[in-house]
Design a protein around this motif. Structure first.
Motif, PDB file in Angstrom:
ATOM      1  N   CYS A 161      -6.071   1.332   5.435  1.00 55.69           N
ATOM      2  CA  CYS A 161      -6.382   2.736   5.096  1.00 55.69           C
ATOM      3  C   CYS A 161      -7.375   2.855   3.945  1.00 55.69           C
ATOM      4  O   CYS A 161      -7.674   3.961   3.500  1.00 55.69           O
ATOM      5  CB  CYS A 161      -5.093   3.496   4.787  1.00 55.69           C
ATOM      6  SG  CYS A 161      -4.326   3.050   3.229  1.00 55.69           S
ATOM      7  N   CYS A 218       0.852  -1.193   0.000  1.00 49.46           N
ATOM      8  CA  CYS A 218       0.000   0.000   0.000  1.00 49.46           C
ATOM      9  C   CYS A 218       0.895   1.253   0.000  1.00 49.46           C
ATOM     10  O   CYS A 218       1.745   1.414   0.872  1.00 49.46           O
ATOM     11  CB  CYS A 218      -0.909   0.006   1.216  1.00 49.46           C
ATOM     12  SG  CYS A 218      -1.806   1.562   1.395  1.00 49.46           S
ATOM     13  N   CYS A 226      -6.251  -2.080   0.436  1.00 50.65           N
ATOM     14  CA  CYS A 226      -5.592  -2.083   1.735  1.00 50.65           C
ATOM     15  C   CYS A 226      -6.663  -2.031   2.817  1.00 50.65           C
ATOM     16  O   CYS A 226      -7.484  -1.113   2.820  1.00 50.65           O
ATOM     17  CB  CYS A 226      -4.679  -0.862   1.851  1.00 50.65           C
ATOM     18  SG  CYS A 226      -4.029  -0.664   3.517  1.00 50.65           S
TER      19      CYS A 226
HETATM   20 ZN   LIG Z   1      -2.931   1.316   3.330  1.00 51.39          ZN
END
Ligand SMILES: [Zn+2]
Length: 314
Positions: free
Chosen positions: A51, A26, A48
């Motif tokens: 986030c 990520c 991801c």
């Molecule tokens: Zn992330």
């Protein structure tokens, strides 16, 4: 849910040298991510779960991307070329407040005497109009043609051909604009961290980027089927994560844009026209232009194709 192979939407399918692709975590928080989709260009989009950023992995290298962008104007931008003089003429007739982003910037800060940096300023809209409000504007770009007309026709004195990461951190700005930028680079966290270092306390950073917040509501998200040079897609959660990590406050967060293509194509009154447009034009940008032409200005704010976020430094 298995990995979904996305059908192509756009005639403009990029080809990457598969042997040169590099694995990537990520680009915001370094987690590994889960494969979700395969784009029409064969690249895998991972999500991801820390986030909520969708990102391409493995990805092309910086060298491959530079090679792609070096031929961008010629091979990929299907928009009609406008020369500097035409642009200037157009701006003389434009009310900048018709752009909601301009409304937001000017409502957040009085621009008189402020230092503004626009990274990858494109047609120079914000540089040109914020200068008229008394801001001291600086633009950075890599494209020679763009640099030339910003200088000569838009009369912007401070134009630098450089990469953001090379700017001396002793330079300070009050406003930094990253419009249609962050999705193109392989290290967006590093970039945003650098913008923060260049910002005066109380200063703002604005990002405008494709919005992945609603991607999972579509079975074959449009977002991942067009503009295949995009390397990641931020969501609202990405912005919150970035704010926390960088110690910035979010002062504006908006899901914005034209209504999604999915809804539009179900509307019979525009279906035919839209089909024709998609068939007739290779680029998604042209579809936007079609919408812009046929619908009112306010309509441009009712969808959620883009994410518009403004961070403030404490
Ligand atoms: Zn992330």
């Amino acid at each position: 849910m298995g990995i979904v192979q996305l059908p192509s939407l756009d005639k403009r399918i990029l080809t990457w040298d598969n042997e040169k692709l590099i694995p990537r975590n990520c680009p915001v928080c370094k987690r590994k991510g889960h494969p979700m989709f395969v784009r029409p260009d064969g690249l895998c989009v991972k999500l991801c779960n820390q986030c909520d950023t969708f990102f391409v992995s493995p990805s092309p290298t910086n060298t491959q991307l530079s090679k792609f962008y070096s031929g961008y104007e010629k091979h990929h931008r299907n928009a009609k070329q406008v020369n500097g003089a035409q642009l200037r003429k157009m701006y003389l007739k434009t009310n900048p407040y018709s752009d909601y982003r301009y409304q937001v910037f000017t409502s957040l800060m009085a621009m008189q005497g402020k230092r503004v940096l626009d990274i990858g300023f494109g047609r120079g809209f914000f540089l040109y109009f914020l200068k008229q409000l008394g801001a001291q504007v600086t633009g950075i770009e890599l494209d020679d043609y763009t640099i030339q007309y910003a200088h000569e026709d838009l009369e912007i004195e401070n134009i630098i051909k450089t990469d953001l990461l090379k700017i001396d951190v002793r330079e300070k700005f009050d406003v930094i604009l990253c419009m249609d930028l962050i999705e193109h680079i392989l290290e967006p966290f590093q970039y945003l961290n650098k913008t923060k270092m260049l910002l005066n306390p109380g200063g703002i950073i604005a990002i405008f980027t494709p919005n992945a917040s609603f991607a999972l509501q579509e079975s074959a998200p449009i977002l991942f089927r067009v503009d295949l040079e995009h390397m990641q897609y931020f969501s609202n959660t990405t912005c919150n994560y970035l704010a926390k990590k960088l110690g910035l406050d979010i002062v504006h967060l908006e899901n914005v844009g034209y209504p999604s293509l999915v809804n539009l194509t179900e509307d019979q009154s525009v279906k035919g026209k839209l089909k024709k447009v998609i068939k007739g034009f290779p680029g998604f940008e042209d579809t936007y232009r079609f919408w812009k032409k046929h619908f009112s200005q306010d309509f441009s704010r009712t969808g959620h194709y883009h994410l518009f976020c403004v961070f403030k430094k404490r």
